[in-house]
Scaffold this motif. Sequence first.
Motif, short mmCIF file in Angstrom:
data_model
loop_
_atom_site.label_atom_id
_atom_site.label_comp_id
_atom_site.label_asym_id
_atom_site.label_seq_id
_atom_site.Cartn_x
_atom_site.Cartn_y
_atom_site.Cartn_z
N MET A 1 113.64 -172.03 30.13
CA MET A 1 113.20 -172.65 31.37
C MET A 1 112.69 -174.07 31.13
SD MET A 1 111.57 -169.53 33.72
CE MET A 1 109.96 -169.92 33.33
N GLY A 2 112.08 -174.27 29.98
CA GLY A 2 111.58 -175.61 29.67
C GLY A 2 112.69 -176.62 29.51
N GLY A 54 109.18 -176.61 40.05
CA GLY A 54 109.07 -175.15 40.13
C GLY A 54 109.27 -174.50 38.78
N LEU A 55 110.22 -175.02 38.00
CA LEU A 55 110.40 -174.51 36.64
C LEU A 55 109.19 -174.80 35.77
CD1 LEU A 55 114.14 -175.24 35.83
CD2 LEU A 55 113.04 -173.02 36.03
N TRP A 56 108.55 -175.96 35.96
CA TRP A 56 107.35 -176.27 35.19
C TRP A 56 106.26 -175.26 35.49
CZ3 TRP A 56 102.28 -177.40 36.18
CH2 TRP A 56 101.55 -177.91 35.11
N HIS A 57 106.08 -174.93 36.77
CA HIS A 57 105.08 -173.93 37.14
C HIS A 57 105.47 -172.56 36.59
CE1 HIS A 57 102.30 -176.20 39.59
NE2 HIS A 57 103.32 -176.78 40.19
N GLY A 58 106.77 -172.26 36.58
CA GLY A 58 107.21 -170.99 36.01
C GLY A 58 106.94 -170.90 34.52
N VAL A 59 107.19 -171.98 33.81
CA VAL A 59 106.91 -172.01 32.37
C VAL A 59 105.41 -171.83 32.13
CG1 VAL A 59 106.85 -173.53 30.35
CG2 VAL A 59 108.93 -173.33 31.70
N GLU A 60 104.60 -172.51 32.93
CA GLU A 60 103.14 -172.40 32.76
C GLU A 60 102.67 -170.97 33.04
OE1 GLU A 60 99.16 -174.62 34.40
OE2 GLU A 60 100.78 -174.14 35.79
N TYR A 61 103.18 -170.37 34.11
CA TYR A 61 102.79 -168.99 34.43
C TYR A 61 103.25 -168.03 33.35
CZ TYR A 61 102.81 -164.46 36.69
OH TYR A 61 102.62 -163.13 36.97
N GLU A 65 100.46 -165.86 31.39
CA GLU A 65 100.31 -164.47 31.80
C GLU A 65 101.16 -163.51 30.98
OE1 GLU A 65 98.05 -163.53 33.96
OE2 GLU A 65 97.47 -165.62 34.27
N LYS A 66 102.35 -163.91 30.61
CA LYS A 66 103.26 -162.97 29.96
C LYS A 66 103.21 -163.06 28.44
CE LYS A 66 104.91 -161.46 33.82
NZ LYS A 66 104.59 -160.14 34.29
N VAL A 67 103.20 -164.25 27.90
CA VAL A 67 103.25 -164.40 26.45
C VAL A 67 101.87 -164.23 25.84
CG1 VAL A 67 103.79 -165.98 24.57
CG2 VAL A 67 105.27 -165.86 26.55
N VAL A 68 100.90 -165.02 26.31
CA VAL A 68 99.57 -165.01 25.72
C VAL A 68 98.73 -163.91 26.35
CG1 VAL A 68 97.50 -166.36 25.37
CG2 VAL A 68 99.72 -167.44 25.16
N GLY A 69 98.70 -163.85 27.66
CA GLY A 69 97.91 -162.85 28.37
C GLY A 69 96.47 -163.30 28.55
N GLU A 70 95.83 -162.70 29.54
CA GLU A 70 94.46 -163.08 29.86
C GLU A 70 93.48 -162.59 28.79
OE1 GLU A 70 91.53 -162.10 33.49
OE2 GLU A 70 93.52 -162.79 34.07
N GLU A 71 93.82 -161.50 28.15
CA GLU A 71 92.91 -160.98 27.12
C GLU A 71 92.83 -161.89 25.90
OE1 GLU A 71 96.97 -159.41 26.47
OE2 GLU A 71 95.64 -159.22 28.18
N TYR A 72 93.85 -162.75 25.73
CA TYR A 72 93.82 -163.68 24.60
C TYR A 72 92.64 -164.63 24.73
CZ TYR A 72 95.24 -167.42 21.45
OH TYR A 72 95.26 -168.36 20.46
#
Length: 170
Positions: A1-2, A54-61, A65-72
Amino acid sequence: MGRSMIALFILTFVTIFAAFCTGVTGCWRRSPGNITATAILMLLACLLSAGAMGLWHGVEYYEKEKVVGEEYYQQWSSVLQDNTEVLYDWSFVLSWLGVFFCLGASFLFFFGSCCLSNEKEREQLNNVQYIMPVYPQKQQYAYAGYAVPPPQAYAGPYYTTGSAYGPYNY
């Protein structure tokens, strides 16, 4: 996406350059067709840049949320959590302003095209009284295989001393 985001931004720059060329040509020639093409290219540039953002926001999300996660982020020490903040700086704001300015430019070019076509139409309607009807021209007739010159429509200018049409009309 980047990588797609970067490709969309490159396509946006190419589209804006093409819109610049058609816009300069359209303004120089006062052509409603070229101005409409510029408006369409600017709308396409707006859509491409909005897609890239939109792709930039998708990459950021996806990264947060998916790769690192909030628990990180919760695993960090409290000092690191307290002194960390996420900011979107001037380039982010400038990118979204560019998207909206492309959309605004597209609308302005559409309105300019409508005004130019209405102006040309009004000009043609004003000059309709000066348009002479075109009658079919006399053609040569074929007689027994030979071309015969057409008969003269008017036998020639007849100048008399009292004529208003001659060279001596004083």
